[in-house]
Scaffold this active site. Structure first.
Site: not given
Lengths: 134, 134
Positions: A7, A79, A130
């Protein structure tokens, strides 16, 4: 090592307005608001055919995105999340390459119920990364 | 209306270092540098299983990413690109909703040889959005 882009997370000052932007203006499929009190955010998932956009709103006074929103009052990309097959092996490879892992360096359970780690933006082209175990 | 996330573009101060970060540290499949003088950028494509990351380096003195790199000397995420089936219909729908289209408002040919438009970040959660005809 990295696999799918799981994502893109966008921090937003007003989650209801952000839902309207993605649902009504951009015509995407958007979830209801999912509170994640253990992560200090409310989340909304925008489902695209090949990946997700996650809209993040601050939840609580110690939200981890509060400072980001002070610096970016219109919102902004917070992020990128890449999937890895083995998060501990990925972490060890990154540390051996000199990259900084944030926090304790131990994976914790992220917003999707899977182990995650965050990497220092200065080591990744100014981008908070991440890693999520696939 | 929006379809696939075509790519995430990251502007970087040093394209060779950025290639090393994605190829060697993150273990991704990375292209050679592709100069795009008509767009004022050098591009590198990071191929992920479901989408692409585009690394952008400034090319020439009037590069459209020069100011962004002045403000973000480590680099940073520059824009998101969503695919649409009909870029003129998409533009007209967005303008009717009050969103600002950058430049002349007429699609131009982007880095992949397809018609593209850019949307004003202030209307899209602080995020520069590119639309590309699929």
């Amino acid at each position: 090592m990295i696999g799918r882009l799981n994502h893109v997370a966008i921090a937003v000052p007003d989650l209801a307005a952000a839902i309207a932007t993605y649902r009504d203006t951009l015509g995407a499929s958007v979830s209801a608001i999912v509170p994640q009190p253990e992560h200090g955010v409310d989340t909304v998932f925008v489902e695209l055919p090949n990946t997700k956009i996650e809209l993040l709103g601050a939840l609580g006074e110690e939200s981890p995105i509060a400072r980001f929103l002070e610096r970016n009052p219109d919102g902004g990309i917070h992020h990128l999340c890449y999937e890895v097959d083995d998060i501990v092996a990925a972490r060890d490879r990154l540390k051996a390459a000199g990259a900084r892992v944030l926090g304790s360096g131990e994976p914790r359970i992220g917003a999707h119920g899977k182990p995650v780690l965050f990497l220092h933006p200065k080591d990744f082209l100014g981008t908070l990364v991440e890693l999520e175990q696939a």
